[in-house]
Structures are given as C-alpha cells and as structure tokens.
Write an enzyme that holds these catalytic residues in place. Structure first.
Site, PDB file in Angstrom:
ATOM      1  N   ARG A   1      58.811  20.817  71.866  1.00 21.51           N
ATOM      2  CA  ARG A   1      58.760  21.908  71.101  1.00 21.51           C
ATOM      3  C   ARG A   1      59.086  23.257  71.237  1.00 21.51           C
ATOM      4  O   ARG A   1      59.763  23.823  70.626  1.00 21.51           O
ATOM      5  CB  ARG A   1      57.146  21.857  70.706  1.00 21.51           C
ATOM      6  CG  ARG A   1      56.941  20.333  69.706  1.00 21.51           C
ATOM      7  CD  ARG A   1      55.544  20.509  69.249  1.00 21.51           C
ATOM      8  NE  ARG A   1      55.527  21.504  68.100  1.00 21.51           N
ATOM      9  CZ  ARG A   1      54.826  22.509  68.173  1.00 21.51           C
ATOM     10  NH1 ARG A   1      54.020  22.731  69.337  1.00 21.51           N
ATOM     11  NH2 ARG A   1      54.771  23.393  67.224  1.00 21.51           N
TER      12      ARG A   1
ATOM     13  N   GLY B   1      50.559  19.537  57.312  1.00 21.51           N
ATOM     14  CA  GLY B   1      50.943  20.801  57.766  1.00 21.51           C
ATOM     15  C   GLY B   1      49.982  21.812  58.427  1.00 21.51           C
ATOM     16  O   GLY B   1      50.187  22.846  58.693  1.00 21.51           O
TER      17      GLY B   1
ATOM     18  N   CYS C   1      67.746  18.882  83.515  1.00 17.70           N
ATOM     19  CA  CYS C   1      68.679  19.673  83.620  1.00 17.70           C
ATOM     20  C   CYS C   1      69.163  20.614  82.540  1.00 17.70           C
ATOM     21  O   CYS C   1      70.344  20.429  82.082  1.00 17.70           O
ATOM     22  CB  CYS C   1      69.879  18.813  84.139  1.00 17.70           C
ATOM     23  SG  CYS C   1      69.303  18.050  85.797  1.00 17.70           S
ATOM     24  N   GLU C   2      68.256  21.554  82.016  1.00 18.65           N
ATOM     25  CA  GLU C   2      68.714  22.606  81.152  1.00 18.65           C
ATOM     26  C   GLU C   2      68.112  23.735  81.516  1.00 18.65           C
ATOM     27  O   GLU C   2      67.051  23.625  81.901  1.00 18.65           O
ATOM     28  CB  GLU C   2      68.032  22.101  79.983  1.00 18.65           C
ATOM     29  CG  GLU C   2      68.500  20.666  79.246  1.00 18.65           C
ATOM     30  CD  GLU C   2      69.870  20.691  78.756  1.00 18.65           C
ATOM     31  OE1 GLU C   2      70.510  21.887  78.163  1.00 18.65           O
ATOM     32  OE2 GLU C   2      70.745  19.632  78.743  1.00 18.65           O
TER      33      GLU C   2
ATOM     34  N   TYR D   1      61.685  24.777  68.737  1.00 17.29           N
ATOM     35  CA  TYR D   1      61.254  25.682  68.016  1.00 17.29           C
ATOM     36  C   TYR D   1      60.745  27.260  68.560  1.00 17.29           C
ATOM     37  O   TYR D   1      60.278  27.877  67.847  1.00 17.29           O
ATOM     38  CB  TYR D   1      59.901  25.281  67.356  1.00 17.29           C
ATOM     39  CG  TYR D   1      60.148  23.601  66.621  1.00 17.29           C
ATOM     40  CD1 TYR D   1      61.089  23.491  66.082  1.00 17.29           C
ATOM     41  CD2 TYR D   1      59.021  22.906  66.894  1.00 17.29           C
ATOM     42  CE1 TYR D   1      61.210  22.072  65.452  1.00 17.29           C
ATOM     43  CE2 TYR D   1      59.155  21.622  66.553  1.00 17.29           C
ATOM     44  CZ  TYR D   1      60.340  21.299  65.618  1.00 17.29           C
ATOM     45  OH  TYR D   1      60.211  19.936  65.254  1.00 17.29           O
TER      46      TYR D   1
ATOM     47  N   TYR E   1      53.368  15.919  68.134  1.00 18.61           N
ATOM     48  CA  TYR E   1      55.117  16.102  68.345  1.00 18.61           C
ATOM     49  C   TYR E   1      55.223  16.340  69.799  1.00 18.61           C
ATOM     50  O   TYR E   1      56.273  17.016  70.009  1.00 18.61           O
ATOM     51  CB  TYR E   1      55.090  17.144  67.413  1.00 18.61           C
ATOM     52  CG  TYR E   1      54.898  16.988  66.049  1.00 18.61           C
ATOM     53  CD1 TYR E   1      55.607  16.044  65.108  1.00 18.61           C
ATOM     54  CD2 TYR E   1      53.622  17.644  65.531  1.00 18.61           C
ATOM     55  CE1 TYR E   1      55.167  15.681  63.872  1.00 18.61           C
ATOM     56  CE2 TYR E   1      53.426  17.218  63.896  1.00 18.61           C
ATOM     57  CZ  TYR E   1      54.063  16.301  63.381  1.00 18.61           C
ATOM     58  OH  TYR E   1      53.666  16.183  62.052  1.00 18.61           O
TER      59      TYR E   1
HETATM   60  C1  LIG Z   1      55.501  14.408  54.125  1.00 19.06           C
HETATM   61  C2  LIG Z   1      54.621  14.791  55.594  1.00 19.06           C
HETATM   62  N1  LIG Z   1      53.260  14.715  55.501  1.00 19.06           N
HETATM   63  C3  LIG Z   1      52.586  15.219  56.699  1.00 19.06           C
HETATM   64  C4  LIG Z   1      53.353  15.694  57.712  1.00 19.06           C
HETATM   65  C5  LIG Z   1      52.295  16.214  58.916  1.00 19.06           C
HETATM   66  O1  LIG Z   1      52.432  17.358  59.486  1.00 19.06           O
HETATM   67  P1  LIG Z   1      51.240  17.993  60.094  1.00 19.06           P
HETATM   68  O2  LIG Z   1      51.531  16.981  61.261  1.00 19.06           O
HETATM   69  O3  LIG Z   1      51.774  19.259  60.438  1.00 19.06           O
HETATM   70  O4  LIG Z   1      50.098  18.242  59.454  1.00 19.06           O
HETATM   71  C6  LIG Z   1      54.547  15.841  57.784  1.00 19.06           C
HETATM   72  C7  LIG Z   1      55.433  16.587  58.919  1.00 19.06           C
HETATM   73  O5  LIG Z   1      56.505  16.863  58.941  1.00 19.06           O
HETATM   74  C8  LIG Z   1      55.449  15.390  56.637  1.00 19.06           C
HETATM   75  O6  LIG Z   1      56.671  15.579  56.619  1.00 19.06           O
END
Ligand SMILES: Cc1ncc(COP(=O)(O)O)c(C=O)c1O
Length: 398
Positions: free
Chosen positions: A296, A214, A327-328, A300, A356
């Site tokens: 994204r 994350g 088409c959105e 989001y 992502y």
């Molecule tokens: C269990 C777990 N680990 C790691 C990640 C990786 O997150 P990021 O790509 O933001 O580092 C995620 C993302 O959803 C996750 O669900």
C-alpha cells in the site's frame, strides 16, 4: 517479515449492531478482498456476516470454510465463465453483474443448467468519494459498474429484467475506499434511489440495496475516521427516508466492510536488520519485510504509524525511515517517523496492517509471504504458516 498478528476484532458485532438497530433488514457482508483465508471465513460465518467475494479463489475459500452460499455476493468487473459456473454450482446468493458481456454469459450459463440466478447490478453513480485516485470507483471514468450518466445503467436494468434465466433482485454501488467522509454515502444513496424510481413501473423489484463498503480506519493519528455508528446513521437514515418517500419499502440493506473489520485487528511485526545513516539526509532502518507483504505505501502512498515493540518504553530519539528488503528504492513502509534509537534485532510493529496487506502480498524477489497468527485474550494460533522456498516453486515445472 516476522509475522502478522490478527486478533479477532469486535468490529463485526459493532457493524451488525449499529446497522441492525437502525435498520433491522440489514446484512453486513465482509469484503474478503481485505483479507480472507479459511480461518477468517469461518469467523465471518460464525459472526453471522455475509461474504463479498471477487474471484473463484475467494469463493473456494468460502466453500472450504462452509460459508452458507446464500450469504455470498459475487462482485468483480470481469468474472470468467469458469468462475460464474463455479458460483452457480455452489448456489451462491447473488451475482453482482458488472458488464453487458457478463449479463449475456451468465444468462446462458444459468440457461444451460436449467436454473434461475438472482443477480444485482453494479451501478456507477458518478460520485467522487475523495479517495486516492487508484481506489475511487464511483466516478464516470471507472472500469466498474454501469454508468448512470452514459445511459448504460438504464440499458442494463432493462436487459437484466428481460433476461430469460436471471432475476434482477437488487442494485449495488461502491464509491471507493477508504472513504473518510459521510456525505458521499448520503449522496450515493440519494442519487441511486432517485434514479431507480423511473424503472418501478417497468417492474423493477428492489429487494436488495447495497451502498458497498469503503469505511475508513485509523492508519495515522492525524487522520481519524468516522465511527461505525456515524456511517450507519448516515446510510440507514438516507436509505429509510428515501425508500419510504419513493415507495421502495424496506429492501435488504447490504453493507460490505472489509478494511474496517480486519484492518485495525492486524499488527505487522518486523525484525530490524541493517541501518544506514546518511548524515543530514536520512537514516534508513531496514526491515525483514516490506512491499511484498504491504504494497500500500508503494502504490497509494499510504501512511502508517510504527512503534518499537521490543522496547515500548524507550523514549523517542530520532527520525528514521523504515525501509523494506525488496530491490526497489520505493520499498519504504514508513517515511520519516520519530522512533527511539533502534538496533539490529529490534522488533518494529506497524498497526492497522490487517487489510490489503496480506491479501495483496506477493512473492517478489522470491521472498516467502509471512506467517499469520490469530490472537485473543492471551491465546494465539497460527492461521497461515510462513511460506517456504518449496511452496514458492510448487507450481513451477522443471
Ligand atoms: C464492491 C466492494 N465492496 C466492498 C469493498 C470493501 O472496501 P473496504 O475494504 O474499504 O471496506 C470493496 C473494495 O474495493 C469493493 O470493491
């Protein structure tokens, strides 16, 4: 969409160094959901990273790239029996169990094969990491993990420790992403480790401890992320101190960066097509890609910067909105950005598109997904060719 260029970033080494020098018993496991294909999986293995997978498909890529199975962590809130069988047959290191159903199914599958499988449990610590509500995963109201608050975590730990064919070797939590603050990690480590002490006398072995991934990256100039070193400092400091105080020793610390490995390495390139000017309202610049290669912004509200790659020195001139070709009406990649005067045929580059974006790409409107080029030091090589119409009909039955 023209293509996504993914140069191999130095971030893998930075993660290894920043965590490894502060806490030598650590492992960086790349979260393949950010984007994986065989070429990327090979680099991950060469860089000495482990791999976090969440599906049989990601595991198949890992196997195709000869990623050592003992470095793989299998996550997901609803792994199918077939995926679990595949994982056991490949001999993967840890399955991160996420539900009581999975505990039972996995125990039975391991029993049928006459093997013992190492597992970790994903706990939900009830911590808000202040991410977008669709990407927060550590709060009570989440489909992921065994909740500490409801008592599910205690029940799952006891059930896992007494499972006939499973060895509970570690605990995982993941709070969401991208997390721009350090405090949620510190709080998560503190809450989870303190919580686990009550199970020590019952025989809990904490060989592996994982606060997930994350880690944020810079998408727009106005929101800079912490340095990797700052995340490493917070996580290792809290883990070392609490593990020592609570008598857990020095478990293997597994962090799972995804976007922070490939995000900044990816630059999406688009060709400008039609331009629609609505005086006093908005000027739309249409690109040959959009929500099919980067969903994204649509799901989001994610923000990106963009530059006019075909004329980098052209002066800023006007505010435009970069729209996709799908088409959105919601297919807008960047809203109201100041750009030079843009002409049809120009190339627009959107940085920070490596994570992502290709991995969440779709064939909506039956547009083929883009080619991906890896580039480094002036060399470039194709790691995914552009999808053809025939590719898109490959699984269809006439
Ligand atoms: C269990 C777990 N680990 C790691 C990640 C990786 O997150 P990021 O790509 O933001 O580092 C995620 C993302 O959803 C996750 O669900």
């Amino acid at each position: 969409m023209c293509s996504t260029r993914i140069p191999c970033g130095g971030c893998a080494a930075e993660f290894r160094t920043e965590f490894g020098t502060r806490y030598p018993n650590s492992r960086v496991a790349y979260a393949s959901k950010a984007f994986v294909n065989p070429a990327i999986a090979r680099i991950v293995a060469e860089e000495g990273l482990g791999l976090d997978v969440v599906s049989g498909g990601e595991l198949a890529v890992a196997r195709a790239a000869d990623v050592p199975p003992d470095t793989i962590y299998f996550h997901g809130n609803n792994k199918t029996p077939e995926e679990l069988e595949f994982a056991l047959d490949y001999g993967i290191g840890q399955i991160v169990v996420d539900s009581f159903h999975e505990l039972e199914v996995l125990d039975a599958i391991a029993g049928e094969r006459g093997v013992r499988q190492d597992i970790m449990l994903r706990l939900s610590p009830g911590i808000d990491a202040h991410t977008h509500e669709k990407t927060t995963t550590g709060i009570l109201d989440s489909k992921f993990g065994f909740s500490i608050e409801t008592g599910d975590a205690a029940k799952a730990i006891r059930q896992a420790m007494s499972a006939a064919n499973l060895d509970l070797v570690g605990i995982h939590f993941h709070l969401g992403s991208p997390i721009f603050e350090l405090e949620p990690y510190e709080l998560g480590v503190e809450v989870v480790l303190n919580y686990l002490t009550q199970f020590k006398e019952e025989g809990l072995r904490l060989e592996i401890f994982s606060p997930g991934g994350g880690f944020a990256i810079g998408y727009v100039r106005s929101e800079p992320p912490p340095q990797i070193a700052e995340y490493a400092e917070s996580i290792t400091k809290y883990t070392s101190r609490l593990c020592e105080e609570l008598g857990f020793g020095t478990p293997l610390l597994v962090v799972e960066p995804g976007r922070s490995i490939v995000g900044r390495a990816g630059v999406a390139l688009y060709t400008v097509g039609g331009i629609k000017d609505i005086p006093t309202v908005r000027k739309y610049v249409s690109l040959d890609g959009g929500m099919g290669d980067n969903i994204r912004p649509a799901i989001y509200g994610s923000e990106y910067e963009a530059v006019l790659a075909s004329r980098m020195s052209a002066p800023p001139a006007e505010v435009v909105t970069l729209a996709g070709k799908y088409c959105e009406s919601g297919d807008v990649l960047v809203k109201d950005i100041t750009m030079p005067v843009v002409e049809p045929g120009d190339i627009i580059a959107i940085p920070s598109s490596g994570a992502y974006a290709p991995s969440m790409a779709s064939n909506y409107n039956l547009n083929g997904r883009p080619a991906i080029v890896m580039a480094k030091d002036g060399d470039a090589r194709l790691i995914r060719r552009r999808e053809t119409y025939a590719d898109m009909m490959m699984a269809d039955v006439f």
